[in-house]
Design a protein around this motif. Sequence first.
Motif, PDB file in Angstrom:
ATOM      1  N   GLU A  93      74.620  43.901  24.858  1.00  0.00           N
ATOM      2  CA  GLU A  93      74.669  44.551  26.171  1.00  0.00           C
ATOM      3  C   GLU A  93      73.381  44.273  26.952  1.00  0.00           C
ATOM      4  O   GLU A  93      73.416  44.005  28.162  1.00  0.00           O
ATOM      5  CB  GLU A  93      74.849  46.066  25.996  1.00  0.00           C
ATOM      6  CG  GLU A  93      76.146  46.493  25.340  1.00  0.00           C
ATOM      7  CD  GLU A  93      77.259  46.708  26.347  1.00  0.00           C
ATOM      8  OE1 GLU A  93      76.994  46.609  27.563  1.00  0.00           O
ATOM      9  OE2 GLU A  93      78.391  46.967  25.905  1.00  0.00           O
ATOM     10  N   THR A  94      72.252  44.327  26.261  1.00  0.00           N
ATOM     11  CA  THR A  94      70.964  44.073  26.903  1.00  0.00           C
ATOM     12  C   THR A  94      70.882  42.635  27.400  1.00  0.00           C
ATOM     13  O   THR A  94      70.399  42.377  28.515  1.00  0.00           O
ATOM     14  CB  THR A  94      69.817  44.355  25.913  1.00  0.00           C
ATOM     15  OG1 THR A  94      69.851  45.736  25.534  1.00  0.00           O
ATOM     16  CG2 THR A  94      68.468  44.043  26.545  1.00  0.00           C
ATOM     17  N   ARG A  98      73.457  49.771  29.479  1.00  0.00           N
ATOM     18  CA  ARG A  98      74.855  49.426  29.245  1.00  0.00           C
ATOM     19  C   ARG A  98      75.352  48.563  30.395  1.00  0.00           C
ATOM     20  O   ARG A  98      75.270  48.940  31.557  1.00  0.00           O
ATOM     21  CB  ARG A  98      75.711  50.684  29.118  1.00  0.00           C
ATOM     22  CG  ARG A  98      77.194  50.371  28.833  1.00  0.00           C
ATOM     23  CD  ARG A  98      77.992  51.630  28.577  1.00  0.00           C
ATOM     24  NE  ARG A  98      79.380  51.322  28.323  1.00  0.00           N
ATOM     25  CZ  ARG A  98      79.885  50.936  27.157  1.00  0.00           C
ATOM     26  NH1 ARG A  98      79.077  50.807  26.119  1.00  0.00           N
ATOM     27  NH2 ARG A  98      81.162  50.681  27.019  1.00  0.00           N
ATOM     28  N   PHE A  99      75.877  47.395  30.057  1.00  0.00           N
ATOM     29  CA  PHE A  99      76.321  46.447  31.066  1.00  0.00           C
ATOM     30  C   PHE A  99      77.684  46.867  31.612  1.00  0.00           C
ATOM     31  O   PHE A  99      78.645  46.997  30.867  1.00  0.00           O
ATOM     32  CB  PHE A  99      76.414  45.048  30.453  1.00  0.00           C
ATOM     33  CG  PHE A  99      76.905  43.994  31.413  1.00  0.00           C
ATOM     34  CD1 PHE A  99      76.040  43.430  32.324  1.00  0.00           C
ATOM     35  CD2 PHE A  99      78.224  43.578  31.403  1.00  0.00           C
ATOM     36  CE1 PHE A  99      76.479  42.464  33.211  1.00  0.00           C
ATOM     37  CE2 PHE A  99      78.678  42.616  32.280  1.00  0.00           C
ATOM     38  CZ  PHE A  99      77.798  42.054  33.187  1.00  0.00           C
ATOM     39  N   GLN A 100      77.744  47.092  32.927  1.00  0.00           N
ATOM     40  CA  GLN A 100      79.012  47.386  33.581  1.00  0.00           C
ATOM     41  C   GLN A 100      79.509  46.184  34.380  1.00  0.00           C
ATOM     42  O   GLN A 100      80.653  45.772  34.245  1.00  0.00           O
ATOM     43  CB  GLN A 100      78.867  48.611  34.496  1.00  0.00           C
ATOM     44  CG  GLN A 100      78.761  49.919  33.744  1.00  0.00           C
ATOM     45  CD  GLN A 100      78.873  51.119  34.648  1.00  0.00           C
ATOM     46  OE1 GLN A 100      78.489  51.076  35.820  1.00  0.00           O
ATOM     47  NE2 GLN A 100      79.385  52.224  34.122  1.00  0.00           N
ATOM     48  N   LYS A 149      69.354  33.921  25.149  1.00  0.00           N
ATOM     49  CA  LYS A 149      70.569  33.114  25.167  1.00  0.00           C
ATOM     50  C   LYS A 149      71.409  33.351  23.917  1.00  0.00           C
ATOM     51  O   LYS A 149      72.623  33.469  23.978  1.00  0.00           O
ATOM     52  CB  LYS A 149      70.195  31.635  25.285  1.00  0.00           C
ATOM     53  CG  LYS A 149      71.394  30.710  25.371  1.00  0.00           C
ATOM     54  CD  LYS A 149      70.974  29.283  25.628  1.00  0.00           C
ATOM     55  CE  LYS A 149      70.211  28.701  24.460  1.00  0.00           C
ATOM     56  NZ  LYS A 149      69.899  27.276  24.646  1.00  0.00           N
ATOM     57  N   ASP A 150      70.769  33.419  22.754  1.00  0.00           N
ATOM     58  CA  ASP A 150      71.467  33.606  21.495  1.00  0.00           C
ATOM     59  C   ASP A 150      70.887  34.814  20.779  1.00  0.00           C
ATOM     60  O   ASP A 150      69.765  34.757  20.256  1.00  0.00           O
ATOM     61  CB  ASP A 150      71.354  32.360  20.609  1.00  0.00           C
ATOM     62  CG  ASP A 150      72.075  31.165  21.208  1.00  0.00           C
ATOM     63  OD1 ASP A 150      73.225  31.337  21.637  1.00  0.00           O
ATOM     64  OD2 ASP A 150      71.477  30.077  21.273  1.00  0.00           O
ATOM     65  N   VAL A 151      71.610  35.911  20.773  1.00  0.00           N
ATOM     66  CA  VAL A 151      71.177  37.121  20.076  1.00  0.00           C
ATOM     67  C   VAL A 151      71.631  37.019  18.629  1.00  0.00           C
ATOM     68  O   VAL A 151      72.817  36.887  18.349  1.00  0.00           O
ATOM     69  CB  VAL A 151      71.759  38.381  20.741  1.00  0.00           C
ATOM     70  CG1 VAL A 151      71.301  39.626  20.014  1.00  0.00           C
ATOM     71  CG2 VAL A 151      71.349  38.437  22.203  1.00  0.00           C
ATOM     72  N   SER A 152      70.688  37.084  17.718  1.00  0.00           N
ATOM     73  CA  SER A 152      70.993  36.914  16.305  1.00  0.00           C
ATOM     74  C   SER A 152      71.309  38.257  15.649  1.00  0.00           C
ATOM     75  O   SER A 152      70.596  39.249  15.869  1.00  0.00           O
ATOM     76  CB  SER A 152      69.805  36.255  15.597  1.00  0.00           C
ATOM     77  OG  SER A 152      70.000  36.237  14.204  1.00  0.00           O
ATOM     78  N   ARG A 165      80.389  37.861  24.937  1.00  0.00           N
ATOM     79  CA  ARG A 165      79.993  38.356  23.614  1.00  0.00           C
ATOM     80  C   ARG A 165      79.838  39.872  23.616  1.00  0.00           C
ATOM     81  O   ARG A 165      80.229  40.548  22.656  1.00  0.00           O
ATOM     82  CB  ARG A 165      78.692  37.696  23.177  1.00  0.00           C
ATOM     83  CG  ARG A 165      78.796  36.188  22.984  1.00  0.00           C
ATOM     84  CD  ARG A 165      77.484  35.598  22.512  1.00  0.00           C
ATOM     85  NE  ARG A 165      77.181  36.006  21.157  1.00  0.00           N
ATOM     86  CZ  ARG A 165      76.021  35.744  20.550  1.00  0.00           C
ATOM     87  NH1 ARG A 165      75.058  35.098  21.206  1.00  0.00           N
ATOM     88  NH2 ARG A 165      75.809  36.134  19.316  1.00  0.00           N
ATOM     89  N   ALA A 166      79.277  40.424  24.686  1.00  0.00           N
ATOM     90  CA  ALA A 166      79.117  41.877  24.762  1.00  0.00           C
ATOM     91  C   ALA A 166      80.470  42.575  24.816  1.00  0.00           C
ATOM     92  O   ALA A 166      80.691  43.597  24.146  1.00  0.00           O
ATOM     93  CB  ALA A 166      78.283  42.247  25.987  1.00  0.00           C
ATOM     94  N   ALA A 167      81.407  42.020  25.605  1.00  0.00           N
ATOM     95  CA  ALA A 167      82.746  42.614  25.701  1.00  0.00           C
ATOM     96  C   ALA A 167      83.481  42.523  24.377  1.00  0.00           C
ATOM     97  O   ALA A 167      84.243  43.429  24.009  1.00  0.00           O
ATOM     98  CB  ALA A 167      83.542  41.913  26.807  1.00  0.00           C
TER      99      ALA A 167
END
Length: 293
Positions: A240-241, A179-181, A147-150, A38-40
């Motif tokens: 990302e978080t 930031r997720f790498q 788990k589920d970011v709204s 989802r972040a990507a």
Amino acid sequence: MASLKELRARIGSVKSTRKITSAMKMVAAAKLRRAETRAAAARPYADAMRRMLAEVARSMGGEGGQPKLLVGTGGSTTHLLVPMSSDRGLAGAFNSNINRKTRDMILKLQAEGKTVRLLPIGRKTFEYLSRDFSDLIVDHIHMASGKDVSFKVAADLGEKISGMLDRDEFDVCTLVYNRFQNVMSQVPTEMQLIPLALPGNDNQAAGETAAYEFEPDEGALLSRLLPRNLQVQLYATMLETAAGENGARMTAMDSATRNAGKAIDRLTLTYNRTRQTNITNELIEIISGAQAV
């Protein structure tokens, strides 16, 4: 030296802990794949929104009456910091990195004579900042990750920030997030939301300019796109978080599981040596007693 009973109790306790950390690692790994996907998927959309707004803003030039979400209030006296962390711990340095970066930013801005206001997102950063900077906190929001970011959370947060800007409660708004790498790396990053930091134009660097015609006009487009962009940027950082939290927790729990295994090996070795020593001492006592008779 610890008794055999104490050593058995410690070995049992560490084994129980290893089961818990191993289970948490598997849960985090299961959540990570979906969160990472989802972040990507959100990054290209968020980047495209910024590029589109950049083109619209450039076409307006320096015309007056530009929205506050684009140009801010025109000042830089009051800064609103929006640090974003997780609601739960046991994720290594994931939350402490954000807390440390936010603290450094606060002290730096205050040293420059700026007024700082805080809107922490996530329970961990709120609890940390409440200890030393409780007077700077204007509000806080929990359940920013999971788990589920709204998107509704991001939309409500965007409306809150827009309302504060309309009331001239701040001049500059900066978001601080991880930031997720990859699973091993989450980089503390700051993103200026207001005034909007627009990406550069690669065509301008090459001496080329593109001409666009907008319908409706640029002002009408910006009035509709800027609030949506604020929500999209917040939502993307929440994703990302969430991905970073699960990645950091999986890594931390994997390390904890390995350390628990090493601790069990050391305790087991100590237990066996202690048991052998006790047996040897008992044999010596029996033999000595028999010889004495």
